[in-house]
Design a protein around this motif. Structure first.
Motif, PDB file in Angstrom:
ATOM      1  N   GLY A  86       0.801  -1.224   0.000  1.00 20.05           N
ATOM      2  CA  GLY A  86       0.000   0.000   0.000  1.00 20.05           C
ATOM      3  C   GLY A  86       0.832   1.271   0.000  1.00 20.05           C
ATOM      4  N   LYS A  87       2.135   1.163  -0.260  1.00 22.43           N
ATOM      5  CA  LYS A  87       2.999   2.346  -0.278  1.00 22.43           C
ATOM      6  C   LYS A  87       2.847   3.150  -1.567  1.00 22.43           C
ATOM      7  CE  LYS A  87       6.501   0.346   2.715  1.00 22.43           C
ATOM      8  NZ  LYS A  87       7.905  -0.102   2.820  1.00 22.43           N
ATOM      9  N   ILE A  88       2.462   2.500  -2.632  1.00 25.49           N
ATOM     10  CA  ILE A  88       2.228   3.160  -3.920  1.00 25.49           C
ATOM     11  C   ILE A  88       0.930   2.632  -4.508  1.00 25.49           C
ATOM     12  CG2 ILE A  88       4.673   3.604  -4.404  1.00 25.49           C
ATOM     13  CD1 ILE A  88       4.652   1.138  -6.230  1.00 25.49           C
ATOM     14  N   GLY A  89       0.433   3.312  -5.525  1.00 26.38           N
ATOM     15  CA  GLY A  89      -0.803   2.887  -6.170  1.00 26.38           C
ATOM     16  C   GLY A  89      -2.027   3.334  -5.384  1.00 26.38           C
ATOM     17  N   GLY A  90      -3.167   2.866  -5.828  1.00 27.12           N
ATOM     18  CA  GLY A  90      -4.406   3.171  -5.131  1.00 27.12           C
ATOM     19  C   GLY A  90      -5.065   4.475  -5.540  1.00 27.12           C
ATOM     20  N   THR A  91      -4.510   5.182  -6.509  1.00 29.02           N
ATOM     21  CA  THR A  91      -5.079   6.450  -6.959  1.00 29.02           C
ATOM     22  C   THR A  91      -5.484   6.334  -8.424  1.00 29.02           C
ATOM     23  OG1 THR A  91      -3.625   7.679  -5.463  1.00 29.02           O
ATOM     24  CG2 THR A  91      -4.643   8.921  -7.254  1.00 29.02           C
ATOM     25  N   PHE A 113      -0.498  11.976 -16.039  1.00 30.06           N
ATOM     26  CA  PHE A 113      -1.580  11.486 -15.185  1.00 30.06           C
ATOM     27  C   PHE A 113      -2.009  12.638 -14.294  1.00 30.06           C
ATOM     28  CE2 PHE A 113       0.287   6.927 -15.156  1.00 30.06           C
ATOM     29  CZ  PHE A 113      -0.516   6.540 -16.198  1.00 30.06           C
ATOM     30  N   THR A 114      -3.301  12.934 -14.248  1.00 36.46           N
ATOM     31  CA  THR A 114      -3.801  13.985 -13.358  1.00 36.46           C
ATOM     32  C   THR A 114      -4.821  13.403 -12.390  1.00 36.46           C
ATOM     33  OG1 THR A 114      -5.473  14.637 -14.991  1.00 36.46           O
ATOM     34  CG2 THR A 114      -3.406  15.867 -14.999  1.00 36.46           C
ATOM     35  N   SER A 115      -4.862  13.996 -11.199  1.00 32.31           N
ATOM     36  CA  SER A 115      -5.762  13.540 -10.150  1.00 32.31           C
ATOM     37  C   SER A 115      -6.219  14.728  -9.318  1.00 32.31           C
ATOM     38  CB  SER A 115      -5.035  12.530  -9.254  1.00 32.31           C
ATOM     39  OG  SER A 115      -5.778  12.274  -8.088  1.00 32.31           O
ATOM     40  N   ASP A 116      -7.433  14.647  -8.819  1.00 36.92           N
ATOM     41  CA  ASP A 116      -7.945  15.702  -7.934  1.00 36.92           C
ATOM     42  C   ASP A 116      -7.447  15.524  -6.495  1.00 36.92           C
ATOM     43  OD1 ASP A 116      -9.352  16.860 -10.012  1.00 36.92           O
ATOM     44  OD2 ASP A 116     -11.192  15.745  -9.583  1.00 36.92           O
ATOM     45  N   ILE A 117      -7.015  14.296  -6.151  1.00 36.75           N
ATOM     46  CA  ILE A 117      -6.662  14.012  -4.755  1.00 36.75           C
ATOM     47  C   ILE A 117      -5.163  13.772  -4.520  1.00 36.75           C
ATOM     48  CG2 ILE A 117      -8.948  13.103  -4.202  1.00 36.75           C
ATOM     49  CD1 ILE A 117      -7.694  10.273  -4.455  1.00 36.75           C
ATOM     50  N   SER A 118      -4.392  13.789  -5.580  1.00 35.60           N
ATOM     51  CA  SER A 118      -2.970  13.489  -5.464  1.00 35.60           C
ATOM     52  C   SER A 118      -2.174  14.370  -6.421  1.00 35.60           C
ATOM     53  CB  SER A 118      -2.748  12.011  -5.791  1.00 35.60           C
ATOM     54  OG  SER A 118      -1.400  11.665  -5.643  1.00 35.60           O
ATOM     55  N   SER A 119      -0.855  14.339  -6.272  1.00 40.27           N
ATOM     56  CA  SER A 119       0.010  15.061  -7.213  1.00 40.27           C
ATOM     57  C   SER A 119      -0.149  14.472  -8.607  1.00 40.27           C
ATOM     58  CB  SER A 119       1.478  14.933  -6.791  1.00 40.27           C
ATOM     59  OG  SER A 119       1.671  15.509  -5.537  1.00 40.27           O
ATOM     60  N   ASP A 120       0.011  15.316  -9.607  1.00 43.03           N
ATOM     61  CA  ASP A 120      -0.011  14.828 -10.984  1.00 43.03           C
ATOM     62  C   ASP A 120       1.345  14.208 -11.295  1.00 43.03           C
ATOM     63  OD1 ASP A 120      -2.541  15.932 -11.103  1.00 43.03           O
ATOM     64  OD2 ASP A 120      -1.924  17.697 -12.221  1.00 43.03           O
ATOM     65  N   MET A 121       1.392  13.425 -12.356  1.00 38.91           N
ATOM     66  CA  MET A 121       2.648  12.793 -12.746  1.00 38.91           C
ATOM     67  C   MET A 121       2.826  12.889 -14.249  1.00 38.91           C
ATOM     68  SD  MET A 121       4.035  10.352 -10.268  1.00 38.91           S
ATOM     69  CE  MET A 121       3.575   8.663 -10.313  1.00 38.91           C
ATOM     70  N   PRO A 142       8.977   8.449 -13.916  1.00 38.69           N
ATOM     71  CA  PRO A 142       7.970   9.398 -13.421  1.00 38.69           C
ATOM     72  C   PRO A 142       8.577  10.723 -12.993  1.00 38.69           C
ATOM     73  CG  PRO A 142       8.553   7.887 -11.677  1.00 38.69           C
ATOM     74  CD  PRO A 142       9.381   7.491 -12.888  1.00 38.69           C
ATOM     75  N   VAL A 143       7.836  11.784 -13.216  1.00 36.02           N
ATOM     76  CA  VAL A 143       8.199  13.114 -12.707  1.00 36.02           C
ATOM     77  C   VAL A 143       6.949  13.642 -11.992  1.00 36.02           C
ATOM     78  CG1 VAL A 143       8.957  15.444 -13.273  1.00 36.02           C
ATOM     79  CG2 VAL A 143       9.776  13.499 -14.653  1.00 36.02           C
ATOM     80  N   VAL A 144       7.059  13.833 -10.685  1.00 39.15           N
ATOM     81  CA  VAL A 144       5.921  14.293  -9.892  1.00 39.15           C
ATOM     82  C   VAL A 144       5.729  15.774 -10.135  1.00 39.15           C
ATOM     83  CG1 VAL A 144       5.011  14.641  -7.563  1.00 39.15           C
ATOM     84  CG2 VAL A 144       6.246  12.541  -8.130  1.00 39.15           C
ATOM     85  N   ILE A 145       4.485  16.170 -10.368  1.00 42.33           N
ATOM     86  CA  ILE A 145       4.128  17.575 -10.538  1.00 42.33           C
ATOM     87  C   ILE A 145       3.307  17.968  -9.308  1.00 42.33           C
ATOM     88  CG2 ILE A 145       2.954  19.265 -11.988  1.00 42.33           C
ATOM     89  CD1 ILE A 145       3.261  17.186 -14.304  1.00 42.33           C
ATOM     90  N   GLU A 146       3.969  18.632  -8.375  1.00 39.64           N
ATOM     91  CA  GLU A 146       3.294  19.045  -7.137  1.00 39.64           C
ATOM     92  C   GLU A 146       2.261  20.123  -7.429  1.00 39.64           C
ATOM     93  OE1 GLU A 146       3.567  17.493  -4.360  1.00 39.64           O
ATOM     94  OE2 GLU A 146       5.417  16.363  -4.704  1.00 39.64           O
TER      95      GLU A 146
END
Length: 148
Positions: A86-91, A113-121, A142-146
């Motif tokens: 459960g450290k990654i995934g789930g979004t 990848f965009t999400s309303d509840i998490s950082s985009d990637m 991956p590049v996290v977009i805060e």
């Protein structure tokens, strides 16, 4: 007669790029399907489904991931273990394909990848056709977009 031959040659030359583009469309669709199925399985943390889309030599190459000052390489086994814990995934993400570049049996996919509840990637995925002619993800960068 000469004019007809010239026009015929010109018509062939002009239509050639269209033919080439049409040949890539089925492969692009296959690749999109693999990427979307993998994203869906990752959102559910469905390990057996995820394994269908990852090559045996799969690696995540994360450069300066979430502020770190180094490159982190995660093997397929480590990735699946982190997923199971459960450290990654789930979004769930909305996927925007920026480009797909295919050369023979290798493809590079640029997507966001965009999400309303998490950082985009922003991700760069490398897919290869395996020995069974199935597209598999072999590398994930991956590049996290805060979000501000």
């Amino acid at each position: 007669m000469k004019q007809i031959l010239i026009l015929a040659c010109l018509g062939t030359i002009i239509s050639l790029p269209t033919c080439i583009a049409q040949n890539k469309t089925p492969m692009e669709n296959e690749i999109k399907k693999v990427v979307l199925n993998l994203e869906s399985a990752t959102a559910k943390r469905d390990i057996s489904e995820i394994e269908k889309y990852l090559h045996k030599d799969y690696r995540v190459v994360a450069n300066r991931f979430k502020g770190a000052n180094k490159v982190t390489i995660i093997t397929k086994e480590m990735y699946l273990s982190m997923m199971q814990a459960g450290k990654i995934g789930g979004t769930s993400y909305t996927t925007e394909f920026k480009s797909i570049s295919i050369t023979d049996h290798t493809a590079l996919v640029d997507l966001v990848f965009t999400s309303d509840i998490s950082s985009d990637m922003h991700k760069y995925l490398i897919l290869i056709l395996d020995e069974n002619d199935q597209w598999k993800v072999v590398s994930d960068i991956p590049v996290v977009i805060e979000k501000n």
